[in-house]
Scaffold this motif. Sequence first.
Motif, mmCIF file in Angstrom:
data_model
loop_
_atom_site.group_PDB
_atom_site.id
_atom_site.type_symbol
_atom_site.label_atom_id
_atom_site.label_comp_id
_atom_site.label_asym_id
_atom_site.label_seq_id
_atom_site.Cartn_x
_atom_site.Cartn_y
_atom_site.Cartn_z
ATOM 1 N N PHE A 76 7.211 4.404 8.875
ATOM 2 C CA PHE A 76 7.683 4.394 7.485
ATOM 3 C C PHE A 76 6.605 4.993 6.597
ATOM 4 C CE2 PHE A 76 8.193 2.321 3.281
ATOM 5 C CZ PHE A 76 9.429 2.846 2.957
ATOM 6 N N ASP A 77 6.951 6.101 5.934
ATOM 7 C CA ASP A 77 5.996 6.784 5.063
ATOM 8 C C ASP A 77 6.356 6.645 3.592
ATOM 9 O OD1 ASP A 77 8.193 8.413 4.776
ATOM 10 O OD2 ASP A 77 7.208 10.253 5.464
ATOM 11 N N GLY A 78 7.306 5.749 3.304
ATOM 12 C CA GLY A 78 7.679 5.510 1.920
ATOM 13 C C GLY A 78 8.908 6.257 1.458
ATOM 14 N N THR A 79 9.521 7.067 2.351
ATOM 15 C CA THR A 79 10.634 7.905 1.898
ATOM 16 C C THR A 79 11.996 7.490 2.447
ATOM 17 O OG1 THR A 79 10.235 9.488 3.692
ATOM 18 C CG2 THR A 79 9.123 9.886 1.584
ATOM 19 N N ASP A 80 12.063 7.120 3.739
ATOM 20 C CA ASP A 80 13.379 6.811 4.316
ATOM 21 C C ASP A 80 13.207 5.847 5.492
ATOM 22 O OD1 ASP A 80 12.959 8.316 6.866
ATOM 23 O OD2 ASP A 80 12.980 10.058 5.530
ATOM 24 N N LEU A 81 14.356 5.396 6.005
ATOM 25 C CA LEU A 81 14.381 4.438 7.112
ATOM 26 C C LEU A 81 14.923 5.082 8.388
ATOM 27 C CD1 LEU A 81 15.718 1.294 5.198
ATOM 28 C CD2 LEU A 81 13.368 1.749 5.921
ATOM 29 N N ALA A 92 19.734 1.100 9.048
ATOM 30 C CA ALA A 92 18.966 0.016 8.433
ATOM 31 C C ALA A 92 19.337 -0.054 6.954
ATOM 32 C CB ALA A 92 17.472 0.274 8.600
ATOM 33 N N GLU A 93 19.634 -1.255 6.478
ATOM 34 C CA GLU A 93 20.183 -1.395 5.124
ATOM 35 C C GLU A 93 19.201 -2.031 4.140
ATOM 36 O OE1 GLU A 93 23.860 -3.499 5.558
ATOM 37 O OE2 GLU A 93 24.881 -1.793 6.483
ATOM 38 N N TRP A 94 17.913 -1.932 4.415
ATOM 39 C CA TRP A 94 16.943 -2.446 3.458
ATOM 40 C C TRP A 94 16.788 -1.481 2.287
ATOM 41 C CZ3 TRP A 94 12.166 -5.109 6.155
ATOM 42 C CH2 TRP A 94 12.624 -6.217 6.890
ATOM 43 N N HIS A 95 16.199 -1.977 1.205
ATOM 44 C CA HIS A 95 15.990 -1.160 0.015
ATOM 45 C C HIS A 95 14.718 -0.320 0.169
ATOM 46 C CE1 HIS A 95 19.056 -3.683 -1.751
ATOM 47 N NE2 HIS A 95 18.309 -4.774 -1.622
ATOM 48 N N VAL A 96 14.765 0.919 -0.278
ATOM 49 C CA VAL A 96 13.590 1.792 -0.313
ATOM 50 C C VAL A 96 13.362 2.205 -1.757
ATOM 51 C CG1 VAL A 96 12.569 3.971 0.432
ATOM 52 C CG2 VAL A 96 13.988 2.647 2.023
ATOM 53 N N ASP A 97 12.174 1.855 -2.277
ATOM 54 C CA ASP A 97 11.890 2.158 -3.677
ATOM 55 C C ASP A 97 10.387 2.188 -3.890
ATOM 56 O OD1 ASP A 97 12.697 2.533 -6.471
ATOM 57 O OD2 ASP A 97 11.813 0.549 -6.790
ATOM 58 N N ASP A 98 9.912 3.200 -4.603
ATOM 59 C CA ASP A 98 8.506 3.300 -4.978
ATOM 60 C C ASP A 98 7.579 3.213 -3.768
ATOM 61 O OD1 ASP A 98 6.458 3.670 -6.812
ATOM 62 O OD2 ASP A 98 6.204 1.504 -7.181
ATOM 63 N N GLY A 99 7.955 3.906 -2.694
ATOM 64 C CA GLY A 99 7.105 3.994 -1.511
ATOM 65 C C GLY A 99 7.110 2.774 -0.615
ATOM 66 N N ALA A 100 8.009 1.830 -0.863
ATOM 67 C CA ALA A 100 8.056 0.605 -0.066
ATOM 68 C C ALA A 100 9.485 0.339 0.386
ATOM 69 C CB ALA A 100 7.531 -0.581 -0.870
ATOM 70 N N MET A 101 9.615 -0.363 1.503
ATOM 71 C CA MET A 101 10.926 -0.860 1.924
ATOM 72 C C MET A 101 10.909 -2.373 1.783
ATOM 73 S SD MET A 101 10.853 -0.338 6.060
ATOM 74 C CE MET A 101 9.478 -0.872 7.108
ATOM 75 N N THR A 102 12.006 -2.911 1.254
ATOM 76 C CA THR A 102 12.083 -4.327 0.930
ATOM 77 C C THR A 102 13.289 -4.940 1.600
ATOM 78 O OG1 THR A 102 11.014 -3.942 -1.213
ATOM 79 C CG2 THR A 102 12.219 -6.017 -0.948
ATOM 80 N N VAL A 103 13.109 -6.164 2.091
ATOM 81 C CA VAL A 103 14.196 -6.897 2.739
ATOM 82 C C VAL A 103 15.426 -6.920 1.830
ATOM 83 C CG1 VAL A 103 14.936 -9.172 3.555
ATOM 84 C CG2 VAL A 103 12.619 -8.350 4.078
ATOM 85 N N ASN A 104 16.552 -6.594 2.408
ATOM 86 C CA ASN A 104 17.839 -6.737 1.736
ATOM 87 C C ASN A 104 18.417 -8.065 2.219
ATOM 88 O OD1 ASN A 104 20.331 -6.505 0.547
ATOM 89 N ND2 ASN A 104 21.020 -4.786 1.813
ATOM 90 N N ARG A 105 18.176 -9.094 1.455
ATOM 91 C CA ARG A 105 18.507 -10.446 1.906
ATOM 92 C C ARG A 105 19.981 -10.573 2.311
ATOM 93 N NH1 ARG A 105 16.257 -14.678 -2.375
ATOM 94 N NH2 ARG A 105 16.756 -13.051 -3.894
ATOM 95 N N VAL A 262 3.656 2.079 7.502
ATOM 96 C CA VAL A 262 3.837 1.516 8.844
ATOM 97 C C VAL A 262 3.665 2.629 9.883
ATOM 98 C CG1 VAL A 262 5.337 0.150 10.330
ATOM 99 C CG2 VAL A 262 5.493 -0.098 7.823
ATOM 100 N N TRP A 263 2.715 2.440 10.788
ATOM 101 C CA TRP A 263 2.538 3.404 11.869
ATOM 102 C C TRP A 263 2.112 2.688 13.142
ATOM 103 C CZ3 TRP A 263 -2.490 3.295 13.603
ATOM 104 C CH2 TRP A 263 -3.516 3.031 12.690
ATOM 105 N N VAL A 264 2.306 3.376 14.260
ATOM 106 C CA VAL A 264 2.012 2.752 15.550
ATOM 107 C C VAL A 264 1.386 3.798 16.466
ATOM 108 C CG1 VAL A 264 4.318 3.267 16.457
ATOM 109 C CG2 VAL A 264 3.008 1.374 17.434
ATOM 110 N N ARG A 265 0.459 3.347 17.282
ATOM 111 C CA ARG A 265 -0.140 4.188 18.326
ATOM 112 C C ARG A 265 0.161 3.546 19.675
ATOM 113 N NH1 ARG A 265 -5.314 4.057 18.776
ATOM 114 N NH2 ARG A 265 -5.494 6.104 19.752
ATOM 115 N N GLU A 266 0.748 4.336 20.580
ATOM 116 C CA GLU A 266 0.989 3.825 21.925
ATOM 117 C C GLU A 266 -0.320 3.855 22.702
ATOM 118 O OE1 GLU A 266 5.407 4.805 23.191
ATOM 119 O OE2 GLU A 266 4.375 6.625 22.539
#
Length: 267
Positions: A76-81, A92-105, A262-266
């Motif tokens: 997640f780089d702040g733009t999309d899911l 994925a139905e969470w909210h994306v706004d201002d570079g963050a993704m937020t739980v859609n309760r 959010v990033w991951v290294r295998e």
Amino acid sequence: MKNQLTQKLKPYSYAQTLCLLACGSLLAFDSAAQEGASNETLTPEEQSAKTEVWEPVPASVAVPDDGVPSDAIVLFDGTDLDAWEGEEGGPAEWHVDDGAMTVNRGAGGIRTRQDFCDVQLYLEWRSPEDIEGMEGQDRGNSGVFLQERYEVQVLDSYDNPTYANGQAASIYKQHIPLVNASRPPGEWQSYNILYTAPRFDDEGALESPAYITVLHNGVVVQHHAEVQGTTEWIGEPNYDEAHGCAPIYLQDHDADVSFRNVWVREL
């Protein structure tokens, strides 16, 4: 023939045994002496070269100022899911706004479309700033699940008493964090997680458990903690099901928790 065979099978005498041991010691001493003499004829650089390993050469990884290594998979780089889906599949139905993704309760958690085993996982999270009337497990509750099974707790644990093995950065209901490194609600916090997946044999029995190390805001709070099994709210953890790589899952626990970077290294 019988006498000859019997003679061959006779054990060594005590004197013969002592002689063999002495001869062996002399040979070993002579070999060590020759090695020492050989080393005396070598320069320090040549002696050092004997224990130098030049291959394989580690791959080069660029680490820019924003901290995302060049070999990382950006989730997640702040733009999309695009890297995520709903917990039952689909977008994925969470909210994306201002570079963050937020739980859609109420929409449920989200999981990565890609499966992972051993990883370094980095993410930043923020609990809601408005905490009026909320305490304990009701304040900013979410979770990071490795392989969809093993949870590192997300919670507002700043001046918020709760059971210690359920506070922020706990391995939920298994390991209490070494310290509480929480920032006040509304401030961004970071998790840097090193995860080793469990191993199972061909029959499905556990060969080695999972292990988790967690840095919370740069502070080590879990140090190679042995995961005792799946995260359970009620009952004991267990490894009753053999499994392979699986998605990373972020929990919807009815709180407006946000995530970014959010990033991951295998591994």
